[in-house]
Enzyme design. Sequence first.
Site, mmCIF file in Angstrom:
data_model
loop_
_atom_site.group_PDB
_atom_site.id
_atom_site.type_symbol
_atom_site.label_atom_id
_atom_site.label_comp_id
_atom_site.label_asym_id
_atom_site.label_seq_id
_atom_site.Cartn_x
_atom_site.Cartn_y
_atom_site.Cartn_z
ATOM 1 N N ALA A 15 -92.441 -61.381 -67.538
ATOM 2 C CA ALA A 15 -92.169 -59.984 -67.879
ATOM 3 C C ALA A 15 -92.984 -59.016 -67.027
ATOM 4 C CB ALA A 15 -92.415 -59.738 -69.356
ATOM 5 N N THR A 16 -94.126 -59.469 -66.518
ATOM 6 C CA THR A 16 -94.891 -58.593 -65.628
ATOM 7 C C THR A 16 -94.034 -58.249 -64.410
ATOM 8 O OG1 THR A 16 -97.005 -59.456 -66.376
ATOM 9 C CG2 THR A 16 -96.974 -58.437 -64.184
ATOM 10 N N GLN A 23 -92.181 -58.516 -77.017
ATOM 11 C CA GLN A 23 -92.674 -58.884 -78.358
ATOM 12 C C GLN A 23 -91.604 -58.748 -79.439
ATOM 13 O OE1 GLN A 23 -95.482 -60.394 -78.838
ATOM 14 N NE2 GLN A 23 -96.619 -59.942 -76.954
ATOM 15 N N SER A 64 -89.682 -62.270 -71.721
ATOM 16 C CA SER A 64 -90.597 -63.297 -71.225
ATOM 17 C C SER A 64 -90.379 -64.587 -72.021
ATOM 18 C CB SER A 64 -92.037 -62.821 -71.400
ATOM 19 O OG SER A 64 -92.931 -63.811 -70.947
ATOM 20 N N CYS A 116 -104.220 -59.914 -72.439
ATOM 21 C CA CYS A 116 -104.053 -59.524 -71.037
ATOM 22 C C CYS A 116 -105.190 -58.633 -70.576
ATOM 23 C CB CYS A 116 -102.751 -58.780 -70.838
ATOM 24 S SG CYS A 116 -101.439 -59.455 -71.835
HETATM 25 N N1 PMP Z 1 -95.081 -56.888 -72.003
HETATM 26 C C1 PMP Z 1 -95.628 -57.170 -73.190
HETATM 27 C C2 PMP Z 1 -95.389 -56.260 -74.339
HETATM 28 C C3 PMP Z 1 -96.425 -58.312 -73.335
HETATM 29 O O1 PMP Z 1 -96.980 -58.582 -74.525
HETATM 30 C C4 PMP Z 1 -96.634 -59.153 -72.215
HETATM 31 C C5 PMP Z 1 -97.493 -60.403 -72.332
HETATM 32 N N2 PMP Z 1 -98.826 -60.156 -72.701
HETATM 33 C C6 PMP Z 1 -96.037 -58.815 -70.996
HETATM 34 C C7 PMP Z 1 -95.268 -57.682 -70.930
HETATM 35 C C8 PMP Z 1 -96.232 -59.657 -69.763
HETATM 36 O O2 PMP Z 1 -95.465 -60.842 -69.860
HETATM 37 P P1 PMP Z 1 -95.724 -62.077 -68.873
HETATM 38 O O3 PMP Z 1 -96.915 -62.802 -69.413
HETATM 39 O O4 PMP Z 1 -94.456 -62.884 -68.977
HETATM 40 O O5 PMP Z 1 -95.932 -61.535 -67.509
#
Ligand code: PMP
Length: 375
Positions: free
Chosen positions: A70-71, A180, A200, A323
């Site tokens: 998702a990043t 989420q 994600s 994160c």
């Molecule tokens: N958006 C939200 C709301 C998240 O909670 C997260 C994960 N912490 C991410 C984006 C990033 O997802 P990913 O770990 O797949 O890069």
Amino acid sequence: MSVYLDNAATTRPCEEAVAAAVNAMTVAYGNPSSLHRAGLEAQLIADSARKTIAASIGADSSNIVFTSGATESNNLALRGASAVYGRKKHRIVISSVEHASVEETAADLETKGFEVVRVSPRADGRFYAADFLEACSDDTCLLSMMLVNNETGYILPAKEVFSSVKRRYPGIITHCDCVQAYMKIPFKAGTLNADLISLSAHKIHGVKGVGALYIKKGVRLQPIITGGKQEKGIRSGTESVPLIAAFGAAAGKLQHSIGERYERVSGLRAGLLELLKDTEGVEVNSPEDGSPYVINISQPKRSEIMLHFLESRGVYVSSGSACSKGQQSGVLGQFGITGKRADGAVRISITAETTEEELKIFADALKEGIVSVRG
Ligand code: PMP
């Protein structure tokens, strides 16, 4: 024995996801772009996962692009859309409680000439569509807001915001980070009125390192990764078929039990809050009508100290979001949780697999920590 209550950070891959990944590594290990049979086999696996994930949000396979998580999806959404739609329109509107992958990307675009307007919750800790509408203008190219906040579980009024903004400014591209919410809170791409949706895999019992971006038909993005033109040229790079297969398997497993799991998790949450009800110094930071999967509380000790104490009792929770590596992200402050209350914030994030016994172990350990730990 460990009690894992950090499922908003990541989840344990389900058996089906692991089996699908192993199959794509040991049997169907071809490159989906190869023209021979082994390539076709890999492509069919990726396509099947794509179909499952698309269907789960009411979309068509052609709307789904796989990413590394998702990043990357959030980066592609913000950078890719602003590059196409922001040539003449320079404002980007986001909520003030976005994940770092949206916030930091917007901040970077700010240094490149975009004006970023961050909409905050009002004093009651809630967002209002009228405030987003006011922040938007004829000069706005993009609006990005998440559906469920990862630190508190607060459900943002994305559907209402997108609908009212689209009504007044049909040209604004709407993006929703649904990480989420996916497989927890029901939503469909169409009714959400989002042009772009980030997902994600590892938050839904898939494997880390894969995600998806839903792109509404007709919406154009400038790629941020160029190369062999995989994923229709929007995201070059050989697809990670094992991770994609696992993503599809996890989504396929969960897609029909959203309501049932929501009920169960709501019950678990209520049970936990009941256990903590009379505990001196414990306050609940999550709104009552938030996602039951995320329960943010404050307790009198500093978060890191309490986290380590809980860890010594085999219990894994988080302070704020994982994160931000323990740093206060400022998101809690946006929700009016500041000072000592923010310093003592602990996030418990559960799944339908969490048991009442596990929550009891957590509650007992927390109470023990409150009386015995210094800090
Ligand atoms: N958006 C939200 C709301 C998240 O909670 C997260 C994960 N912490 C991410 C984006 C990033 O997802 P990913 O770990 O797949 O890069």
